[in-house]
Motif scaffolding. Structure first.
Motif, PDB file in Angstrom:
ATOM      1  N   ASN B  58       0.841  -1.188   0.000  1.00 43.91           N
ATOM      2  CA  ASN B  58       0.000   0.000   0.000  1.00 43.91           C
ATOM      3  C   ASN B  58       0.881   1.244   0.000  1.00 43.91           C
ATOM      4  OD1 ASN B  58      -2.337  -1.498   0.030  1.00 43.91           O
ATOM      5  ND2 ASN B  58      -2.413  -1.575   2.255  1.00 43.91           N
ATOM      6  N   GLU B  59       0.341   2.306  -0.546  1.00 41.88           N
ATOM      7  CA  GLU B  59       1.110   3.535  -0.626  1.00 41.88           C
ATOM      8  C   GLU B  59       0.360   4.669   0.045  1.00 41.88           C
ATOM      9  OE1 GLU B  59       3.352   4.007  -3.966  1.00 41.88           O
ATOM     10  OE2 GLU B  59       3.669   6.174  -3.779  1.00 41.88           O
ATOM     11  N   ILE B  60       1.119   5.497   0.722  1.00 45.01           N
ATOM     12  CA  ILE B  60       0.535   6.653   1.397  1.00 45.01           C
ATOM     13  C   ILE B  60       1.301   7.890   0.953  1.00 45.01           C
ATOM     14  CG2 ILE B  60       0.103   7.767   3.609  1.00 45.01           C
ATOM     15  CD1 ILE B  60      -0.018   4.976   4.860  1.00 45.01           C
ATOM     16  N   SER B  61       0.544   8.919   0.629  1.00 45.89           N
ATOM     17  CA  SER B  61       1.144  10.197   0.294  1.00 45.89           C
ATOM     18  C   SER B  61       0.304  11.282   0.955  1.00 45.89           C
ATOM     19  CB  SER B  61       1.175  10.384  -1.224  1.00 45.89           C
ATOM     20  OG  SER B  61       1.665  11.664  -1.561  1.00 45.89           O
ATOM     21  N   GLY B  62       0.762  11.730   2.098  1.00 47.61           N
ATOM     22  CA  GLY B  62      -0.001  12.737   2.835  1.00 47.61           C
ATOM     23  C   GLY B  62      -1.352  12.196   3.262  1.00 47.61           C
ATOM     24  N   ARG B  63      -2.417  12.838   2.822  1.00 48.52           N
ATOM     25  CA  ARG B  63      -3.764  12.390   3.180  1.00 48.52           C
ATOM     26  C   ARG B  63      -4.284  11.317   2.232  1.00 48.52           C
ATOM     27  NH1 ARG B  63      -7.421  15.544   2.210  1.00 48.52           N
ATOM     28  NH2 ARG B  63      -6.360  17.082   0.900  1.00 48.52           N
ATOM     29  N   TYR B  64      -3.526  11.031   1.190  1.00 45.63           N
ATOM     30  CA  TYR B  64      -3.941  10.048   0.193  1.00 45.63           C
ATOM     31  C   TYR B  64      -3.301   8.695   0.479  1.00 45.63           C
ATOM     32  CZ  TYR B  64      -5.298  14.013  -2.857  1.00 45.63           C
ATOM     33  OH  TYR B  64      -5.876  15.143  -3.409  1.00 45.63           O
ATOM     34  N   SER B  65      -4.078   7.644   0.301  1.00 43.24           N
ATOM     35  CA  SER B  65      -3.515   6.298   0.383  1.00 43.24           C
ATOM     36  C   SER B  65      -4.204   5.409  -0.633  1.00 43.24           C
ATOM     37  CB  SER B  65      -3.648   5.730   1.804  1.00 43.24           C
ATOM     38  OG  SER B  65      -5.014   5.596   2.154  1.00 43.24           O
ATOM     39  N   TRP B  66      -3.473   4.387  -1.049  1.00 45.76           N
ATOM     40  CA  TRP B  66      -3.980   3.479  -2.058  1.00 45.76           C
ATOM     41  C   TRP B  66      -3.817   2.045  -1.567  1.00 45.76           C
ATOM     42  CZ3 TRP B  66      -1.419   7.953  -3.070  1.00 45.76           C
ATOM     43  CH2 TRP B  66      -2.056   8.866  -3.920  1.00 45.76           C
ATOM     44  N   ASN B  67      -4.859   1.266  -1.764  1.00 46.15           N
ATOM     45  CA  ASN B  67      -4.864  -0.126  -1.348  1.00 46.15           C
ATOM     46  C   ASN B  67      -5.030  -0.998  -2.578  1.00 46.15           C
ATOM     47  OD1 ASN B  67      -6.560  -2.672  -0.529  1.00 46.15           O
ATOM     48  ND2 ASN B  67      -5.479  -2.010   1.303  1.00 46.15           N
ATOM     49  N   PHE B  68      -3.961  -1.744  -2.887  1.00 43.52           N
ATOM     50  CA  PHE B  68      -3.954  -2.606  -4.061  1.00 43.52           C
ATOM     51  C   PHE B  68      -4.109  -4.051  -3.594  1.00 43.52           C
ATOM     52  CE2 PHE B  68      -3.319  -4.571  -7.870  1.00 43.52           C
ATOM     53  CZ  PHE B  68      -2.042  -4.967  -8.213  1.00 43.52           C
ATOM     54  N   GLN B  69      -5.146  -4.741  -4.048  1.00 44.41           N
ATOM     55  CA  GLN B  69      -5.372  -6.129  -3.674  1.00 44.41           C
ATOM     56  C   GLN B  69      -5.612  -6.953  -4.933  1.00 44.41           C
ATOM     57  OE1 GLN B  69      -8.372  -6.593  -0.652  1.00 44.41           O
ATOM     58  NE2 GLN B  69      -6.917  -6.013   0.950  1.00 44.41           N
ATOM     59  N   LYS B  70      -4.631  -7.757  -5.299  1.00 42.70           N
ATOM     60  CA  LYS B  70      -4.766  -8.591  -6.484  1.00 42.70           C
ATOM     61  C   LYS B  70      -5.847  -9.643  -6.300  1.00 42.70           C
ATOM     62  CE  LYS B  70      -1.069  -9.763  -8.810  1.00 42.70           C
ATOM     63  NZ  LYS B  70       0.314 -10.213  -9.137  1.00 42.70           N
ATOM     64  N   SER B  71      -6.033 -10.102  -5.075  1.00 44.47           N
ATOM     65  CA  SER B  71      -7.006 -11.171  -4.824  1.00 44.47           C
ATOM     66  C   SER B  71      -8.426 -10.745  -5.191  1.00 44.47           C
ATOM     67  CB  SER B  71      -6.949 -11.603  -3.367  1.00 44.47           C
ATOM     68  OG  SER B  71      -7.257 -10.501  -2.521  1.00 44.47           O
ATOM     69  N   THR B  72      -8.687  -9.450  -5.056  1.00 52.27           N
ATOM     70  CA  THR B  72     -10.020  -8.937  -5.399  1.00 52.27           C
ATOM     71  C   THR B  72      -9.991  -8.032  -6.624  1.00 52.27           C
ATOM     72  OG1 THR B  72      -9.690  -7.119  -3.840  1.00 52.27           O
ATOM     73  CG2 THR B  72     -10.869  -9.076  -3.021  1.00 52.27           C
ATOM     74  N   SER B  73      -8.834  -7.963  -7.283  1.00 55.10           N
ATOM     75  CA  SER B  73      -8.670  -7.101  -8.471  1.00 55.10           C
ATOM     76  C   SER B  73      -9.139  -5.682  -8.189  1.00 55.10           C
ATOM     77  CB  SER B  73      -9.435  -7.670  -9.672  1.00 55.10           C
ATOM     78  OG  SER B  73      -8.935  -8.922 -10.035  1.00 55.10           O
ATOM     79  N   SER B  74      -8.662  -5.145  -7.092  1.00 55.35           N
ATOM     80  CA  SER B  74      -9.097  -3.811  -6.714  1.00 55.35           C
ATOM     81  C   SER B  74      -7.902  -2.903  -6.421  1.00 55.35           C
ATOM     82  CB  SER B  74     -10.025  -3.866  -5.502  1.00 55.35           C
ATOM     83  OG  SER B  74      -9.334  -4.343  -4.371  1.00 55.35           O
ATOM     84  N   PHE B  75      -8.101  -1.640  -6.671  1.00 56.37           N
ATOM     85  CA  PHE B  75      -7.078  -0.630  -6.415  1.00 56.37           C
ATOM     86  C   PHE B  75      -7.799   0.600  -5.897  1.00 56.37           C
ATOM     87  CE2 PHE B  75      -3.165   1.302  -6.293  1.00 56.37           C
ATOM     88  CZ  PHE B  75      -2.918   2.284  -7.244  1.00 56.37           C
TER      89      PHE B  75
END
Lengths: 117, 114
Positions: B58-75
């Motif tokens: 997962n990536e965090i940039s200030g107030r933004y974060s991203w959750n990448f999960q291949k198991s559910t094909s979600s970003f």
């Protein structure tokens, strides 16, 4: 700032009129793209170019043609504009990225709002 | 064929609330790249992040974060403590490895009210 300009920024034209939109870049990027943006559709690729005189079709290419005679310019032409081509048109650029050279992160111009009456 | 689905057409929150924008993708490739772009009311498209399929951190940039999960094909994209300036349309996009083309979702319009 990827050094991309689009001209004109706004245009109103009549059905059946030919229209040319210009995308100009100053940083020698290899790939250039034309998209249209419509409510409910997001961005859809019209045509793209992978080098001077090398172009290919995108998802919604019917009614559009492109030309790239110089690295810095990518022209989009509507040979005979129709009302369904009323849209916002975005140009984008990219270059292969990273050690694997297979990612293509795109940067966009400011857009051209075209209205066909 | 590649496809990106952003099921949330519009979201409205009050300032300081956390908000998550969903992105589900489809691809047959094992190598692919995911992107998020922001389009504020002024209309320009701003690149936010790129993630490759081999990096699930997962990536965090200030107030933004991203959750990448291949198991559910979600970003998915989360904005913490939202601000009025976060009001924009957010697009998720996908490119398959070696392809110079991006496929975009239809976007999620986020409105942050004071």
């Amino acid at each position: 700032d990827a050094g991309i300009t689009q001209s004109p920024r706004h245009k109103v034209t009549e059905t059946g009129t030919p229209v040319t939109l210009r995308c100009h870049q100053t940083e020698n990027h290899r790939y250039m793209y034309w998209y249209r943006q419509d409510p409910g559709h997001g961005l859809r690729l019209i045509h793209y170019s992978y080098g001077v005189k090398d172009t290919d079709k995108g998802e919604v290419s019917d009614g559009y043609s492109v030309s790239r005679s110089k690295t810095e310019d990518f022209l989009l032409t509507l040979e005979s504009a129709t009302s369904s081509q009323t849209s916002v048109y975005f140009c984008a650029i990219s270059d292969p990225l990273g050690a694997d050279r297979v990612a293509y992160e795109q940067y966009f111009g400011p857009g051209t709002r075209l209205t066909v009456t | 064929a590649q496809k990106v689905t952003q099921a949330q057409t519009e979201i409205s929150v009050v300032e300081k609330e956390d908000v998550t924008l969903d992105c589900v993708y489809e691809t047959r490739d094992t190598t692919y790249y995911l992107f998020w772009y922001k389009q504020p009311p002024s209309g320009e498209l701003v690149f936010l992040i790129r993630r490759n399929s081999f990096d699930e951190q997962n990536e965090i940039s200030g107030r933004y974060s991203w959750n990448f999960q291949k198991s559910t094909s979600s970003f998915n994209f989360t904005i913490t403590a939202s601000q009025v300036v976060d009001s924009a349309v957010y697009f998720c996009a996908l490119s398959e490895g070696g392809s110079e083309k991006l496929v975009f979702g239809k976007g999620t319009k986020l409105t942050v009210n004071p």
